[in-house]
Write an enzyme that holds these catalytic residues in place. Structure first.
Site, PDB file in Angstrom:
ATOM      1  N   HIS A  13      11.200   8.485 -22.630  1.00  0.00           N
ATOM      2  CA  HIS A  13      11.809   7.162 -22.806  1.00  0.00           C
ATOM      3  C   HIS A  13      12.942   7.154 -23.826  1.00  0.00           C
ATOM      4  O   HIS A  13      14.006   6.621 -23.560  1.00  0.00           O
ATOM      5  CB  HIS A  13      10.754   6.119 -23.217  1.00  0.00           C
ATOM      6  CG  HIS A  13       9.705   5.916 -22.182  1.00  0.00           C
ATOM      7  ND1 HIS A  13       8.514   6.618 -22.188  1.00  0.00           N
ATOM      8  CD2 HIS A  13       9.657   5.104 -21.101  1.00  0.00           C
ATOM      9  CE1 HIS A  13       7.791   6.238 -21.147  1.00  0.00           C
ATOM     10  NE2 HIS A  13       8.452   5.331 -20.472  1.00  0.00           N
ATOM     11  N   ARG A 173       9.903 -23.755 -26.917  1.00  0.00           N
ATOM     12  CA  ARG A 173      11.296 -24.182 -26.730  1.00  0.00           C
ATOM     13  C   ARG A 173      11.401 -24.893 -25.379  1.00  0.00           C
ATOM     14  O   ARG A 173      10.953 -24.345 -24.374  1.00  0.00           O
ATOM     15  CB  ARG A 173      12.229 -22.964 -26.703  1.00  0.00           C
ATOM     16  CG  ARG A 173      12.711 -22.483 -28.037  1.00  0.00           C
ATOM     17  CD  ARG A 173      13.846 -21.474 -27.847  1.00  0.00           C
ATOM     18  NE  ARG A 173      14.541 -21.249 -29.086  1.00  0.00           N
ATOM     19  CZ  ARG A 173      14.227 -20.293 -29.960  1.00  0.00           C
ATOM     20  NH1 ARG A 173      13.224 -19.471 -29.704  1.00  0.00           N
ATOM     21  NH2 ARG A 173      14.914 -20.161 -31.074  1.00  0.00           N
ATOM     22  N   ARG A 228      13.992 -23.763 -36.756  1.00  0.00           N
ATOM     23  CA  ARG A 228      13.272 -24.524 -35.751  1.00  0.00           C
ATOM     24  C   ARG A 228      12.805 -25.887 -36.249  1.00  0.00           C
ATOM     25  O   ARG A 228      12.355 -26.701 -35.466  1.00  0.00           O
ATOM     26  CB  ARG A 228      12.096 -23.682 -35.238  1.00  0.00           C
ATOM     27  CG  ARG A 228      12.511 -22.435 -34.456  1.00  0.00           C
ATOM     28  CD  ARG A 228      13.273 -22.807 -33.184  1.00  0.00           C
ATOM     29  NE  ARG A 228      12.561 -23.781 -32.410  1.00  0.00           N
ATOM     30  CZ  ARG A 228      11.534 -23.507 -31.585  1.00  0.00           C
ATOM     31  NH1 ARG A 228      11.189 -22.258 -31.408  1.00  0.00           N
ATOM     32  NH2 ARG A 228      10.913 -24.461 -30.925  1.00  0.00           N
TER      33      ARG A 228
HETATM   34  N1  URA Z   1      14.162 -14.305 -32.218  1.00  0.00           N
HETATM   35  C1  URA Z   1      13.130 -15.019 -31.715  1.00  0.00           C
HETATM   36  O1  URA Z   1      12.229 -14.466 -31.090  1.00  0.00           O
HETATM   37  N2  URA Z   1      13.138 -16.363 -31.911  1.00  0.00           N
HETATM   38  C2  URA Z   1      14.120 -17.004 -32.557  1.00  0.00           C
HETATM   39  O2  URA Z   1      14.078 -18.232 -32.686  1.00  0.00           O
HETATM   40  C3  URA Z   1      15.185 -16.238 -33.079  1.00  0.00           C
HETATM   41  C4  URA Z   1      15.180 -14.891 -32.891  1.00  0.00           C
END
Ligand code: URA
Length: 263
Positions: A13, A173, A228
């Site tokens: 890999h 999200r 977030r």
């Molecule tokens: N990487 C992630 O997995 N989430 C984010 O919000 C930013 C970078």
């Protein structure tokens, strides 16, 4: 039984053999192949090794010792594949160097997060150990990362990551193609916040559990590119560069500390 490869055996890999490592025992593991060359050059005189699938590999020389810089790609499966092959070539300590979304008010864009442990919202780690097994980083590596961030006066936080197999539903999200988040994940952002977790990313839990099971040491440090608490978006241009500059400095100093003490 540990399986060490012959020096000239090219691993399927990652696409290089142990002979290319010049005796390196430590590896830096960014997710993004595009980040490898910059990270290697930021740490010392660097040499290209190989580029195969998601694994781009360079060597860098820190205070006279060779260190591998190898991208893992995104998510647990490719991290675990990389870890298995590096262990077979004699690598004994690894540090994930990634990006992340902060989930606590106190965490700002560009801050550094040092993850001492992770919530196992991934599938890969289940192939190594049961769900009740903790995903915990090496104390020695975590301590060196914290010491580095303190010495460099880089804004940082130390705590628990939520490592999700998905960027959208698992990290709650809603700005995905169809906006759908399964019931199981609805409300989880609030819950992780209440439980004091610091951030979302996609690799640390798989790395910590696989490393523990394989018998090598692992740490994890990330730069914050999404906040977030105010948005689902990743940050505007400029923040990524700030985060990258900071995690490069932190891992370089941490490795100087670790190379002195040994793996
Ligand atoms: N990487 C992630 O997995 N989430 C984010 O919000 C930013 C970078």
């Amino acid at each position: 039984m540990k399986k060490l490869t012959a020096p000239d055996e090219v691993l399927y890999h990652v696409g290089f053999s142990a002979a290319s490592l010049n005796g390196a025992k430590w590896a830096l593991l960014p997710g993004d192949p595009g980040r490898v060359e910059r990270l290697a050059n930021a740490c010392g005189p660097a040499e290209y090794i190989a580029c195969h699938r998601e694994y781009t590999s360079w060597l860098t020389n820190i205070d006279g010792e060779w260190v591998l810089v190898c991208s893992t790609g995104m998510g647990g499966p490719s991290v675990a594949i990389c870890l298995e092959e590096l262990a077979c070539m004699g690598i004994k300590g690894v540090i994930r160097v990634g990006t992340t979304g902060g989930i606590q008010e106190k965490i700002n864009l560009g801050d550094i997060i040092i993850n001492k442990s992770a919530v196992r919202l991934d599938g890969t780690s289940l192939h190594y150990a049961p769900k009740s097994f903790p995903a915990v980083g090496s104390f020695t590596i975590t301590k060196a990362l914290v010491q580095a961030a303190v010495e460099l006066r880089i804004p940082h936080h130390v705590g628990i990551s939520v490592s999700s197999d998905t960027f959208w539903p698992g990290q709650e999200r809603y700005d995905s193609f169809n906006g759908y988040v399964r019931k199981e994940f609805q409300g989880t952002l609030k819950e992780w916040q209440a439980l004091g977790a610091l951030n979302y990313e996609m690799e640390t839990s798989a790395l910590f559990v696989a490393a523990q099971c394989i018998g090598i040491k692992a740490g994890s440090v990330c730069g914050v590119i999404a906040r977030r608490t105010e948005s689902e978006q990743v940050a505007p241009i400029g923040i990524y560069e700030l985060a990258e500059e900071r995690f490069q400095k932190v891992v370089y100093r941490a490795l100087q500390i670790l190379l002195k003490t040994g793996v």
